[in-house]
Scaffold this motif. Sequence first.
Motif, short mmCIF file in Angstrom:
data_model
loop_
_atom_site.label_atom_id
_atom_site.label_comp_id
_atom_site.label_asym_id
_atom_site.label_seq_id
_atom_site.Cartn_x
_atom_site.Cartn_y
_atom_site.Cartn_z
N SER A 261 0.95 -1.12 0.09
CA SER A 261 0.15 0.02 0.15
C SER A 261 0.95 1.29 0.19
CB SER A 261 -1.14 -0.11 1.14
OG SER A 261 -0.48 -0.76 2.19
N THR A 262 2.09 1.29 0.12
CA THR A 262 2.99 2.48 -0.11
C THR A 262 3.59 2.34 -1.54
OG1 THR A 262 4.86 1.41 0.43
CG2 THR A 262 3.35 2.28 2.36
N GLY A 263 4.27 3.29 -1.75
CA GLY A 263 4.65 3.83 -3.41
C GLY A 263 5.79 2.51 -3.59
N LEU A 458 -8.98 -11.16 6.66
CA LEU A 458 -8.71 -12.42 6.89
C LEU A 458 -7.14 -12.38 7.35
CD1 LEU A 458 -8.62 -15.47 5.91
CD2 LEU A 458 -7.66 -14.79 4.03
N CYS A 459 -7.02 -12.96 8.31
CA CYS A 459 -5.58 -13.14 9.28
C CYS A 459 -5.44 -14.77 9.28
CB CYS A 459 -5.78 -12.81 10.94
SG CYS A 459 -6.10 -10.77 10.76
N LEU A 460 -3.88 -14.87 9.75
CA LEU A 460 -3.55 -16.30 9.95
C LEU A 460 -2.94 -16.05 11.42
CD1 LEU A 460 -2.26 -16.63 6.40
CD2 LEU A 460 -3.97 -17.96 7.47
N THR A 461 -3.39 -16.93 12.12
CA THR A 461 -2.87 -16.88 13.60
C THR A 461 -1.87 -17.69 14.04
OG1 THR A 461 -4.14 -18.99 14.20
CG2 THR A 461 -5.46 -16.84 14.64
N PHE A 491 -1.64 -10.48 9.06
CA PHE A 491 -2.74 -9.76 8.17
C PHE A 491 -2.46 -9.79 6.73
CE2 PHE A 491 -5.07 -5.76 6.78
CZ PHE A 491 -6.14 -6.59 6.44
N THR A 492 -3.54 -10.59 5.94
CA THR A 492 -3.22 -10.79 4.71
C THR A 492 -3.53 -9.59 3.77
OG1 THR A 492 -5.61 -11.53 4.37
CG2 THR A 492 -3.98 -13.25 5.04
N GLY A 493 -4.37 -8.48 4.26
CA GLY A 493 -4.73 -7.52 3.37
C GLY A 493 -5.94 -7.74 2.70
N ASP A 494 -6.46 -8.99 2.73
CA ASP A 494 -7.78 -9.46 1.85
C ASP A 494 -8.84 -9.52 2.99
OD1 ASP A 494 -6.61 -9.82 -0.39
OD2 ASP A 494 -6.23 -12.06 -0.02
N GLY A 495 -9.82 -9.24 2.26
CA GLY A 495 -11.34 -9.27 3.10
C GLY A 495 -11.81 -10.71 2.66
N CYS A 496 -12.68 -11.27 3.78
CA CYS A 496 -12.98 -12.50 3.30
C CYS A 496 -14.38 -12.90 4.06
CB CYS A 496 -12.02 -13.58 3.78
SG CYS A 496 -12.32 -15.26 3.81
N ASP A 511 -6.87 -3.45 1.50
CA ASP A 511 -5.80 -2.10 1.69
C ASP A 511 -5.86 -1.38 0.40
OD1 ASP A 511 -4.72 -4.07 0.12
OD2 ASP A 511 -3.05 -4.38 1.51
N ASP A 512 -4.79 -0.49 0.04
CA ASP A 512 -4.63 0.38 -1.13
C ASP A 512 -4.14 -0.64 -2.21
OD1 ASP A 512 -6.32 2.24 -0.27
OD2 ASP A 512 -4.35 3.16 0.69
N VAL A 513 -4.26 -1.83 -2.40
CA VAL A 513 -3.81 -2.38 -3.39
C VAL A 513 -4.84 -2.93 -4.21
CG1 VAL A 513 -2.68 -4.88 -3.90
CG2 VAL A 513 -1.86 -3.39 -1.95
N ILE A 514 -4.67 -3.04 -5.72
CA ILE A 514 -5.63 -3.42 -6.59
C ILE A 514 -5.01 -4.46 -7.38
CG2 ILE A 514 -7.01 -1.25 -6.74
CD1 ILE A 514 -5.56 -0.30 -8.84
#
Length: 641
Positions: A261-263, A458-461, A491-496, A511-514
């Motif tokens: 999500s950063t440059g 979505l996380c992985l514990t 944290f994966t950055g994904d919704g689920c 996040d700000d990733v497409i």
Amino acid sequence: MTETIHPAAGRAGSIDRAEYERQYEAARNDPDGYWREQAGVIDWSRPFTVVKDTSFDQADFRIRWFADGQLNVSANCLDRHLATRGDQAAIVWEGDEPGETRTVTYRELHELTCRFANVLKAHGVAKGDRVTLYLPMVPEAAAAMLACTRIGAIHSIVFGGFSPDSLANRINDCDPRLVVTADEGCRGGKRIPLKANVDSALESCPGVESVLVLRRTGAAVPMVEGRDVWLDEELAMVDGDCPAEPMDAEDPLFILYTSGSTGKPKGVLHTTGGYLVWVAKTFRDVFDWREGELFWCTADIGWVTGHSYVVYGPLANGATTVMFDGVPSHPDHGRLWETVDRLRVNILYTAPTALRALMREGDGYVTKYDRGSLRLLGTVGEPINPEAWDWYWRVVGDRRCPVVDTWWQTETGGILISALPHATDLKPGSATRPLPGVLPQLVDGEGVPLDGAAAGNLCLTDSWPGQMRTVWGDHDRFFQTYFTTYPGKYFTGDGCRRDTDGYYWITGRVDDVINVSGHRMGTAEVESALVLHPKVAEAAVVGFPHEVKGQGIYAFVTLNAGEEWSEALATELKQWVRREIGPIATPDALQGAPGLPKTRSGKIMRRILRKIAEGEVGALGDTSTLADPAVVDALVAGRVG
Ligand code: 6R9
């Protein structure tokens, strides 16, 4: 279309439902015992005694697997197969034109790799040094990867579609001594000036001492005296034997840059033992591969899918892997199916974006071919919409071939959530269930775990062997990026979403990733490229639903005072981004924006921009916190597309 598809009985050795459940519980209850056994999927030159040594907590943060064991990746992918399958094809290469093929046996790949390793050594490359590869999809690219692993050098592959600037940034971040490239690449009948791109990148990379150049098209390219050499000439000069360096399990294996999500892209670092165990095991289990079967993953080695499932996973298992140097639309939209028939491909692994693009062209291109060799179909890279899933299952696979939708990331090394073809009921659009050793958890915005059927982040514990170990050169960024949003979890950055059957449905990045055609793109990267243009003052980039690409790139651009927005400028800016980053980053829509919607503290409210890009202008939500709410009306009025 939402029907559940029950798995057909497998063959001897297939994992069935009971075996999946048994392994899942074993991995959860006794990770040490489970992984001690599973690590036998590869050969260790020195056995490990410690198995799992990991913690996601800040105080004792560490990720180490099999740490006192030793092995060599190229020995696992080559040498150990020579006695039993020296004359078997390791790689079937399929060029840009149909029928332009080449078969490389395990024995030949072993020799090519040894020679390549000796060439690297002759150019001063030693254990721990980095080597950047900027190559087409040719067997020499796999040999280059394996040659690095043979001597303990760390490869960093840069996708051939990236621009000289993107290449230079990736070179300067990891500081390789040597770059391997080709005169030109060939894709869909077009030439890609790889060597010329390297030449221009290296103008800003003083650390690179040598460039090995592969002859792919035979084009005349300028060679810099004292720096550039022809690969074929070098290979002919060295010995065909090179001992494999015993590596510690936690020695670095490769760096692969990915967007965040950063440059600045992150150099994802994978290490030797855990990564190889993970890709070897997941290749075998998810694709249920058997002796003699031909596996085709259409990904480029410039992406993690190519690393794990074109090269390392298949070769660690002694499989035959197809390397495709072309595109699914060349010479026409039947290319994949024509090639499947001609080569007798058994397992096909591709991306939803390719399926959507082919689906639009009609079933005729598919049904024209037999496809009788196919046994299993897989997808990766982005959520697959049920329509595309159904088309893959019904039209491509004739309702005969299970479809495995595999969810994973560059960071995870290999597949984490996927059906196993003879264990899992399939639901179109769901990656189904976690593999053994994978512990997903959904949390809400505050990090509170959600039970049962729920939607969240979505996380992985807990750790798994194939997990990335660090961001190259910036361990703190690794920790900050993945382990601080929800402390104690990755944290994966994904919704689920998880349904009542415990099935996982990945909904995309939060996040700000497409995700453009299965390729990750940071919105910040595109914004940085846009603001480099002399006429641009500010830019904000968001994703919007795109029929073929999954997500398209929509850019809002504010010009410097005195500049005027025009169609010509929009076209120029698209070309600009393409040149700065690469074709995959080309914006699909560009809108001149007199101002951007910002909060009083100056933060751009992307939520609003996303709605405008999606065309959902009736549902912009609360705009009262904006410094200047009138900006929004102007943006809505100027929407493009
Ligand atoms: C392997 C790869 C990772 C991101 C990931 C997610 C998306 C990948 C997916 C999927 C839904 C699937 N993604 N596979 N989303 N279903 N089967 O693609 O790695 O390039 O790092 O991208 O791709 O959003 O977070 P990478």
